[in-house]
Design an enzyme around this catalytic site. Structure first.
Site, PDB file in Angstrom:
ATOM      1  N   SER A  40      -2.759 -25.736  47.885  1.00  0.00           N
ATOM      2  CA  SER A  40      -2.648 -26.917  48.051  1.00  0.00           C
ATOM      3  C   SER A  40      -1.596 -26.304  49.469  1.00  0.00           C
ATOM      4  CB  SER A  40      -1.634 -27.328  47.310  1.00  0.00           C
ATOM      5  OG  SER A  40      -0.249 -25.941  47.456  1.00  0.00           O
ATOM      6  N   ASP A 332       8.035 -31.673  48.605  1.00  0.00           N
ATOM      7  CA  ASP A 332       8.705 -32.446  47.160  1.00  0.00           C
ATOM      8  C   ASP A 332       8.478 -30.729  46.999  1.00  0.00           C
ATOM      9  OD1 ASP A 332       5.841 -30.663  47.087  1.00  0.00           O
ATOM     10  OD2 ASP A 332       4.147 -31.667  46.639  1.00  0.00           O
ATOM     11  N   HIS A 335       6.537 -27.540  48.686  1.00  0.00           N
ATOM     12  CA  HIS A 335       5.487 -28.108  49.380  1.00  0.00           C
ATOM     13  C   HIS A 335       6.408 -28.692  51.255  1.00  0.00           C
ATOM     14  CE1 HIS A 335       2.848 -28.477  45.814  1.00  0.00           C
ATOM     15  NE2 HIS A 335       2.017 -27.558  46.787  1.00  0.00           N
TER      16      HIS A 335
END
Ligand SMILES: *[C@@H]1O[C@H](CO)[C@@H](O)[C@H](O)[C@H]1NC(C)=O
Length: 358
Positions: A40, A332, A335
């Site tokens: 990610s 978040d 991240h």
């Protein structure tokens, strides 16, 4: 985004446009394409197309991206490969290979095979049913065929060998897999030292395969100070909100091992020019002294309560989400914000990527 372009940016955009619209200069450019593998930290939307719960193609993700569009990037805006592609004068974002909105003509200047939740270890991608690294390489293999068909063999091979390959993963192997609760199988099989060595071995074999397929310019990305991710602080019950120093130590030590592997692979593999892009020290500095970098909050994230939410728990229904993500180091609970990614990318471009590849 609504601001008029200043002249310098206009010229830059024009040059970038000329570069991508001529397939002759494409192969002659120093770095004609950015090709991305990983998790990610660099996925630009591949998970949108697979059946996993680990997604981010809904608001408020992407609210500071072009058009406020949630693309599947785990960020409020752009992520490091986008900044790197732009800095090399290619284009302002790197599309996901599985996104049907893009064609091989788009992918000829940059393509992302990364999948959020993936790891070096095959058993890591199983946790959330995402694309394992070997499968990312299979997609790359398929891409090579499509590129040769599109550009012709000689030109495609030139692009493939001159492209910059970004490989960014590893955090999930530790946080989602090895240290998962209750403890997974890997903790019974490996000590933490053995597990790090196992992962570096997998990573090195991946580079050997990539090299055999024609890659020559590669950047391994080191791990962030993963013990300071808001989720790790929140779930570190002994820590009272502090960073998990054990996880940070593991990340730093793993990066050291990656650096050694980079040295070995450069000697071993003919024509390879590989570097380590290590974000650890700068990232930790930003977390420890956020105000020096223009941030106000580092210990919790912008989205929702900022302690545990990501993916579907970070959604537009949550009333606590901050209004200005640029005040936050983290978007978040797992991240960084676009601003953090930009600061770290600029630093790595200046000190590692430009010296090696431009
Ligand atoms: C991971 O899985 C792939 C596909 O089954 C296999 O080829 C590879 O050897 C596995 N890697 C490791 C380190 O076990």
């Amino acid at each position: 985004m609504a601001l008029p372009l200043p002249p310098a940016a206009l010229v830059h955009a024009l040059l970038a446009h000329l570069l991508v619209s001529s397939s002759i200069s494409l192969a002659d450019a120093k770095v004609p394409a950015i090709i991305v593998f990983g998790d990610s930290s660099v996925d630009s939307g591949n998970n949108n197309r697979i059946s996993t719960i680990l997604k981010s193609n809904f608001e408020p993700y992407g609210r500071d991206f072009y058009g406020g569009r949630p693309t599947g990037r785990f960020s409020n805006g752009r992520i490091p490969p986008d900044f790197i592609s732009e800095a090399f004068g290619i284009k302002d974002s790197v599309p996901a290979y599985l996104d049907p909105a893009y064609k091989i003509s788009d992918f000829a200047t940059g393509v992302c095979f990364a999948s959020a939740g993936s790891g070096y270890d095959n058993s890591t991608s199983d946790v959330l049913n995402v694309i394992p690294l070997w499968k990312e390489l299979e997609y790359y293999n398929e891409y090579q065929g499509r590129l040769r068909h599109y550009l012709g063999k000689a030109k495609a091979n030139a692009v493939l060998s001159e492209a910059l390959y970004i490989v960014s993963l590893g955090t999930n192997d530790f946080l989602e897999n090895y240290y998962s609760f209750p403890p997974g199988a890997r903790q019974n099989q490996f000590s933490i030292k053995q597990y790090k060595d196992f992962l570096v071995g997998v990573a090195s074999n991946f580079i050997r395969e990539l090299h055999a397929l024609g890659a020559r310019k590669i950047s391994f990305t080191g791990l962030p100070p993963m013990g300071c991710l808001p989720l790790e602080r929140a779930t570190y019950f002994m820590g009272g909100g502090k960073c998990n120093e054990e996880y940070n130590w593991v990340a730093r030590d793993f990066n050291g091992k990656l650096r050694v592997a980079v040295g070995k692979l450069n000697k071993e593999l003919h024509g390879l020019k590989m570097v380590l892009s290590d974000p650890f020290d700068l990232f930790l500095q930003i977390i420890n002294r956020p105000s020096s970098y223009g941030f106000e909050v580092a210990e919790r994230a912008c989205c929702a309560t900022g302690f545990i939410e990501m993916s579907y728990l970070c959604n537009r229904g949550n009333p606590f989400t901050c209004t200005d993500a640029s005040k936050f180091v983290f978007w978040d609970s797992f991240h960084p914000t676009e601003k953090t990614s930009k600061i770290i990318s600029d630093y790595l471009l200046k000190h590692v990527l430009f010296p090696a590849f431009s």
